[in-house]
Write an enzyme that holds these catalytic residues in place. Structure first.
Site, PDB file in Angstrom:
ATOM      1  N   ASN A  39      49.074 -14.690   6.186  1.00 25.67           N
ATOM      2  CA  ASN A  39      50.095 -14.891   7.212  1.00 25.67           C
ATOM      3  C   ASN A  39      50.417 -16.386   7.231  1.00 25.67           C
ATOM      4  O   ASN A  39      49.736 -17.185   6.596  1.00 25.67           O
ATOM      5  CB  ASN A  39      49.650 -14.358   8.577  1.00 25.67           C
ATOM      6  CG  ASN A  39      48.416 -15.055   9.095  1.00 25.67           C
ATOM      7  OD1 ASN A  39      48.329 -16.273   9.117  1.00 25.67           O
ATOM      8  ND2 ASN A  39      47.433 -14.279   9.532  1.00 25.67           N
ATOM      9  N   SER A  65      52.835  -7.961   0.864  1.00 28.30           N
ATOM     10  CA  SER A  65      53.759  -7.426   1.882  1.00 28.30           C
ATOM     11  C   SER A  65      53.751  -5.911   2.028  1.00 28.30           C
ATOM     12  O   SER A  65      54.531  -5.365   2.798  1.00 28.30           O
ATOM     13  CB  SER A  65      55.200  -7.899   1.657  1.00 28.30           C
ATOM     14  OG  SER A  65      55.340  -9.246   2.029  1.00 28.30           O
ATOM     15  N   THR A  66      52.885  -5.201   1.314  1.00 28.31           N
ATOM     16  CA  THR A  66      52.932  -3.736   1.344  1.00 28.31           C
ATOM     17  C   THR A  66      52.033  -3.115   2.412  1.00 28.31           C
ATOM     18  O   THR A  66      52.051  -1.900   2.580  1.00 28.31           O
ATOM     19  CB  THR A  66      52.558  -3.135  -0.026  1.00 28.31           C
ATOM     20  OG1 THR A  66      51.233  -3.543  -0.372  1.00 28.31           O
ATOM     21  CG2 THR A  66      53.547  -3.565  -1.089  1.00 28.31           C
ATOM     22  N   GLY A  67      51.295  -3.921   3.116  1.00 27.72           N
ATOM     23  CA  GLY A  67      50.463  -3.411   4.203  1.00 27.72           C
ATOM     24  C   GLY A  67      51.219  -3.434   5.509  1.00 27.72           C
ATOM     25  O   GLY A  67      52.282  -2.827   5.648  1.00 27.72           O
ATOM     26  N   TYR A  85      53.129  -5.551   6.693  1.00 32.84           N
ATOM     27  CA  TYR A  85      54.494  -6.076   6.598  1.00 32.84           C
ATOM     28  C   TYR A  85      55.495  -5.008   6.165  1.00 32.84           C
ATOM     29  O   TYR A  85      56.693  -5.245   6.200  1.00 32.84           O
ATOM     30  CB  TYR A  85      54.546  -7.278   5.669  1.00 32.84           C
ATOM     31  CG  TYR A  85      53.973  -8.558   6.263  1.00 32.84           C
ATOM     32  CD1 TYR A  85      53.262  -8.578   7.461  1.00 32.84           C
ATOM     33  CD2 TYR A  85      54.147  -9.767   5.622  1.00 32.84           C
ATOM     34  CE1 TYR A  85      52.754  -9.745   7.992  1.00 32.84           C
ATOM     35  CE2 TYR A  85      53.638 -10.950   6.149  1.00 32.84           C
ATOM     36  CZ  TYR A  85      52.942 -10.922   7.334  1.00 32.84           C
ATOM     37  OH  TYR A  85      52.446 -12.095   7.857  1.00 32.84           O
ATOM     38  N   VAL A 132      44.046  -7.478   3.368  1.00 35.75           N
ATOM     39  CA  VAL A 132      43.460  -8.276   2.295  1.00 35.75           C
ATOM     40  C   VAL A 132      43.157  -9.697   2.765  1.00 35.75           C
ATOM     41  O   VAL A 132      42.151 -10.296   2.367  1.00 35.75           O
ATOM     42  CB  VAL A 132      44.348  -8.255   1.023  1.00 35.75           C
ATOM     43  CG1 VAL A 132      45.620  -9.031   1.206  1.00 35.75           C
ATOM     44  CG2 VAL A 132      43.586  -8.758  -0.175  1.00 35.75           C
ATOM     45  N   ASP A 133      43.994 -10.238   3.638  1.00 33.77           N
ATOM     46  CA  ASP A 133      43.785 -11.587   4.168  1.00 33.77           C
ATOM     47  C   ASP A 133      42.442 -11.677   4.892  1.00 33.77           C
ATOM     48  O   ASP A 133      41.632 -12.571   4.632  1.00 33.77           O
ATOM     49  CB  ASP A 133      44.946 -11.943   5.109  1.00 33.77           C
ATOM     50  CG  ASP A 133      44.943 -13.382   5.581  1.00 33.77           C
ATOM     51  OD1 ASP A 133      44.314 -14.241   4.935  1.00 33.77           O
ATOM     52  OD2 ASP A 133      45.598 -13.651   6.592  1.00 33.77           O
ATOM     53  N   ASP A 184      38.139  -4.080  -5.218  1.00 29.10           N
ATOM     54  CA  ASP A 184      38.147  -5.016  -4.093  1.00 29.10           C
ATOM     55  C   ASP A 184      38.434  -6.386  -4.699  1.00 29.10           C
ATOM     56  O   ASP A 184      37.632  -6.906  -5.471  1.00 29.10           O
ATOM     57  CB  ASP A 184      36.783  -4.983  -3.408  1.00 29.10           C
ATOM     58  CG  ASP A 184      36.617  -5.992  -2.292  1.00 29.10           C
ATOM     59  OD1 ASP A 184      37.443  -6.924  -2.158  1.00 29.10           O
ATOM     60  OD2 ASP A 184      35.628  -5.871  -1.553  1.00 29.10           O
TER      61      ASP A 184
END
Length: 169
Positions: A23, A116-118, A120, A32-33, A9
């Protein structure tokens, strides 16, 4: 500069800075944001409001607040649109600009999530290759350790393969 990967984590890591896959509003979101905003506490969103957002590929820093990391470097990755709209360059810019901000803060250790791998939708293997290439080409002044922090075993294996390729193992 030592490159490593681990499954963890990101909000719990004892590094000087963690990178937030944010974002453009910088005011929190999912993935994660959202986890970083929840763990850092409400003072983070207050500071983020003062930053006036962030463009894709750019990076801005805040304090770490309740995190072990002293700094959070927020960067906005591209939304995957098939690869023909400059996504690779923008994703690389995220890593390059986050490292520039980290160097300005004299950070010695930094952890990156898979930007960007989630939601997005960036393909994970391609994103890992871009991340490792961008970080590997950085000539550090202060940074000694870069951690690619993975959320799942599958992500961890992707980064292990990419790092092994880069290091010739």
């Amino acid at each position: 500069m030592q490159l490593e990967t681990l499954k963890a984590d990101i909000t719990t890591l004892s590094v000087d800075a963690i990178v937030n896959a944010a974002n453009s509003s910088l005011l929190g979101g999912g993935g994660v944001d959202g986890a970083i905003h929840r763990a850092a506490g409400p003072d983070l969103v207050h500071e983020c409001r003062l930053l006036g957002g962030c463009g894709t590929g750019k990076a801005k820093a805040t304090g770490g607040y309740r995190l072990a990391a002293a700094h959070i470097i927020h960067t906005v990755g591209p939304v995957w649109r098939g690869g023909g709209e400059g996504e690779a360059r923008l994703l690389s810019d995220c890593y390059v600009n986050a490292l520039r901000v980290a160097e300005a803060l004299r950070v010695r250790s930094i952890a990156f999530p898979g930007i960007s791998t989630g939601i997005y939708g960036y393909p994970k293997l391609e994103a890992a290759r871009i991340a490792v290439a961008a970080v590997s080409s950085h000539r550090p002044q202060y940074i000694e350790q870069v951690v690619f922090c993975c959320f799942s075993d599958d992500d961890l294996e992707i980064y292990r393969v990419v790092l092994d390729d880069v290091e010739g193992r």
